[in-house]
Design an enzyme around this catalytic site. Structure first.
Site, PDB file in Angstrom:
ATOM      1  N   LEU A   1       3.284   1.259  12.807  1.00 19.84           N
ATOM      2  CA  LEU A   1       2.281   2.412  12.695  1.00 19.84           C
ATOM      3  C   LEU A   1       1.007   2.181  12.800  1.00 19.84           C
ATOM      4  O   LEU A   1       0.167   2.902  13.294  1.00 19.84           O
ATOM      5  CB  LEU A   1       2.816   3.449  11.678  1.00 19.84           C
ATOM      6  CG  LEU A   1       4.274   3.977  11.849  1.00 19.84           C
ATOM      7  CD1 LEU A   1       4.744   4.934  10.694  1.00 19.84           C
ATOM      8  CD2 LEU A   1       4.495   4.798  13.301  1.00 19.84           C
ATOM      9  N   GLY A   2       0.715   1.090  11.971  1.00 18.59           N
ATOM     10  CA  GLY A   2      -1.074   1.014  11.889  1.00 18.59           C
ATOM     11  C   GLY A   2      -0.940   0.022  10.671  1.00 18.59           C
ATOM     12  O   GLY A   2      -0.488  -0.208   9.866  1.00 18.59           O
TER      13      GLY A   2
ATOM     14  N   GLY B   1      -6.966  -1.698   5.607  1.00 20.58           N
ATOM     15  CA  GLY B   1      -7.693  -2.769   4.684  1.00 20.58           C
ATOM     16  C   GLY B   1      -6.769  -3.377   3.625  1.00 20.58           C
ATOM     17  O   GLY B   1      -6.961  -4.436   3.087  1.00 20.58           O
TER      18      GLY B   1
ATOM     19  N   VAL C   1       1.289  -0.523   7.718  1.00 16.58           N
ATOM     20  CA  VAL C   1       2.658   0.976   7.678  1.00 16.58           C
ATOM     21  C   VAL C   1       3.458   0.565   8.761  1.00 16.58           C
ATOM     22  O   VAL C   1       3.022   0.527  10.016  1.00 16.58           O
ATOM     23  CB  VAL C   1       1.830   2.129   7.628  1.00 16.58           C
ATOM     24  CG1 VAL C   1       2.703   3.350   7.296  1.00 16.58           C
ATOM     25  CG2 VAL C   1       0.656   2.239   6.629  1.00 16.58           C
TER      26      VAL C   1
ATOM     27  N   ASP D   1     -11.279   6.872   1.103  1.00 17.57           N
ATOM     28  CA  ASP D   1     -11.260   6.415   2.752  1.00 17.57           C
ATOM     29  C   ASP D   1     -10.647   7.781   3.637  1.00 17.57           C
ATOM     30  O   ASP D   1     -10.026   7.711   4.332  1.00 17.57           O
ATOM     31  CB  ASP D   1     -10.378   5.379   3.016  1.00 17.57           C
ATOM     32  CG  ASP D   1     -10.605   4.936   4.384  1.00 17.57           C
ATOM     33  OD1 ASP D   1     -11.481   5.114   5.027  1.00 17.57           O
ATOM     34  OD2 ASP D   1      -9.660   4.457   4.820  1.00 17.57           O
TER      35      ASP D   1
END
Length: 571
Positions: free
Chosen positions: A24-25, A28, A32, A140
């Site tokens: 999914l991505g 840092g 995921v 973040d």
């Protein structure tokens, strides 16, 4: 993406019992994945990067952050399924929330406008307010971390950066510079106010489709964040006034999420924004003092600083109940409140509620194992149900200008009474079995005078100048932790909003590694309130000689407790 992404760990592309379907991505701290459960449903799994997993301290903090994340109010968290290990790499399994990110949606469909923008602001502020009450700094917050799910906006990836991205100098920037607070680009300590800067920058992007701080390269963007004014044209009122306040370079000048939420939903911000001369969001009204920095944020009352008399001074380095100030108004979250889910976070269950194993003075005193924060405390060091008059408490008077109260303990209740300012610590009988212990109190009636001090403490006490206490101030509806050793305060600012009632419990855990955590039990469920890592400058053996204790502090009147006690852990 197929299971081959994790073939180096599991040749069948599995994480635990879950079959990985695609990436999914990546961020840092970790990657995921979307994975399928044995029952055929989907979950999101965040796995710590292999390059970070070799550090045992990073692994410990990653898993500890799961517990911290679980303390965020249930109404705004996605269901957390659990945690596990892939060799040396910890992972977190969470409910999968499907939908585009705010970043993707604005780039595809354009800026959010009208009621849609207002709902986005309210929902994200609600999420941040809940995160901040748990003592978590997101670090973040940006459009890519706001998912527009089928049930509303979802804030993802909070909490993990708080423990892993400790390097925040310009040589190691953790996050997206255009959405980072000025202090995050330097080596200053990050606070809840840092998230408010990021929230404001995110709202500018949502409302206009462009960033508040721009530049031709990363250094230029960073320079704009540090020194330049934000570009706010196109942001409608009253949101524009709020955003401008949150984009202040000085963290102490930024309002808190709960204060903005209250004004955005009550209409005060719209009125303030329309006031002549722009008297809003912290601008001084006639007769008011300049904004006073209290804890991590500027102290505001209805988006304006209080009169100077509302912020009496406190001893240098003190916190908690000693810093007396007016309680800000709170937005009541009723049936019509926006409900937010926070996805791809982590947590462990906090086992609720004492079980009555025997009755003492009509009060429940448990002998069954108590579980708080995933740790079991089976050994009862002391359990006082206040069922008979007790005169044997060792007592300590921390400050000379506050007298010891008159104590009476009988009939299942302890009361502390005085006609003027009082503050007394009381050590319970018995000793700690180990340094790793939890101290607990059950609240009775507070004084309810509305005076600045109406507080209870629970924790460890050695003498008048050496104690560690989780405190609850009934007037301000706030909680925090005080650490005082040898007459010196050694803690950082650590406040959280909290409302307790008679029968609720407050607990303080001091782990052997110097980590101090406070928990509150309301409605039969424990939740983490705030946590600190403090150098106590003493050995675990010395700390084990401290005693379970409690304190009562008031401006005047009577404060009551229904029970007090302490337990120690098993390994």
């Amino acid at each position: 993406m197929t299971g081959s992404r994790v073939a180096g760990v599991d040749g069948q592309g599995r994480i635990g019992e879950h079959q990985v379907e695609r990436l999914l991505g990546e961020g840092g701290q970790g990657a995921v994945y979307l994975a399928r459960t044995p029952a055929g449903g989907h979950v999101a799994i965040k796995v710590l990067h292999e390059r970070l997993a070799g550090d045992p301290e990073v692994r410990r903090r990653f898993l500890r952050e799961a517990e911290v994340a679980a303390s965020v109010a249930p109404f705004c968290t996605a269901r957390v399924i659990g945690t596990g290990m892939l060799g040396e790499r910890p992972y977190i399994v969470s409910e999968y929330v499907q939908g585009p990110s705010l970043d993707e949606l604005v780039k595809r469909d354009g800026p959010r406008i009208g009621g849609g923008l207002d709902r986005l602001a309210i929902s994200t502020l609600t999420a941040l307010a809940s995160i901040h009450r748990a003592g978590i700094v997101h670090r973040d917050f940006k459009p890519a971390n706001v998912i527009l799910g089928p049930e509303g906006p979802v804030v993802i990836d909070f909490g993990i950066a708080r423990t892993l991205d400790t390097m925040t100098t310009t040589n190691h920037v953790a996050g997206t510079p255009a959405y980072m607070a000025p202090e995050q680009l330097g080596d200053q300590r990050l606070t809840l106010a840092s998230d408010m800067f990021s929230w404001a920058a995110t709202m500018v992007f949502a409302a206009t489709g462009r960033r508040a701080f721009t530049g031709s390269n990363v250094p230029a963007v960073m320079h704009a964040v540090l020194h330049g004014p934000p570009e706010l044209s196109g942001v409608p009122e009253p949101l524009r006034a709020m955003v401008a306040a949150c984009l202040a370079k000085n963290p102490a000048d930024r309002p808190a999420a709960a204060h903005l939420l209250q004004d955005l939903t009550s209409g005060d911000a719209r009125t303030a924004a329309a006031s002549p001369g722009g008297a809003h969001l912290g601008a001084a009204s006639p007769g008011a003092a300049s904004p006073a920095a209290v804890g991590e944020h500027t102290l505001v009352e209805g988006m304006r600083p209080p009169a100077s008399s509302a912020v009496p001074t406190a001893p240098a380095g003190s916190d908690g109940a000693k810093a007396r100030r007016a309680r800000p108004r709170r937005w009541p979250l009723g049936a019509g409140a926006v409900v937010i889910a926070l996805a791809v976070t982590a947590g462990v269950l906090l086992v609720p509620s004492w079980t009555a194993a025997n009755q003492s003075g009509g009060k429940k005193v448990t002998t069954t194992p108590l579980v708080i924060g995933g740790k079991t405390y089976p050994k009862v060091d002391v359990a006082d149900g206040f069922d008979s008059t007790q005169t044997g408490y060792d007592h300590y008077q921390p400050f000379g200008d506050e007298a010891l109260p008159v104590i009476k303990a009988e009939g299942g209740k302890l009361t502390a009474t005085a006609q003027g300012p009082f503050f007394g610590w009381f050590a319970l009988p018995g000793t700690l079995s180990s340094a790793d212990a939890v101290s607990l109190i059950t609240l009775g009636a507070m004084a309810g005078t509305g005076e600045p001090e109406d507080s209870v403490f629970v924790g460890r006490v050695k003498d008048a100048g050496t104690y560690i206490g989780a405190w609850y101030n009934h007037t301000r509806k706030e909680s925090g932790i005080d650490v005082r050793v040898g007459g010196e305060f050694r803690h950082e600012h650590n406040r959280a909003d909290l409302t307790l009632a008679p029968g609720d419990r407050l607990a303080l855990v001091l782990s052997g590694d110097g980590t101090i955590t406070s928990y509150a039990e309301t409605g039969g469920t424990w939740r983490l309130v705030t946590t600190l890592d403090v150098d106590l400058r003493s050995t675990a053996e010395e700390r084990a000689r401290w005693r379970h204790g409690f304190a009562l502090r008031g401006t005047t009147g009577t404060i009551a407790l229904d029970a007090a006690g302490g337990r120690t852990a098993t390994g």
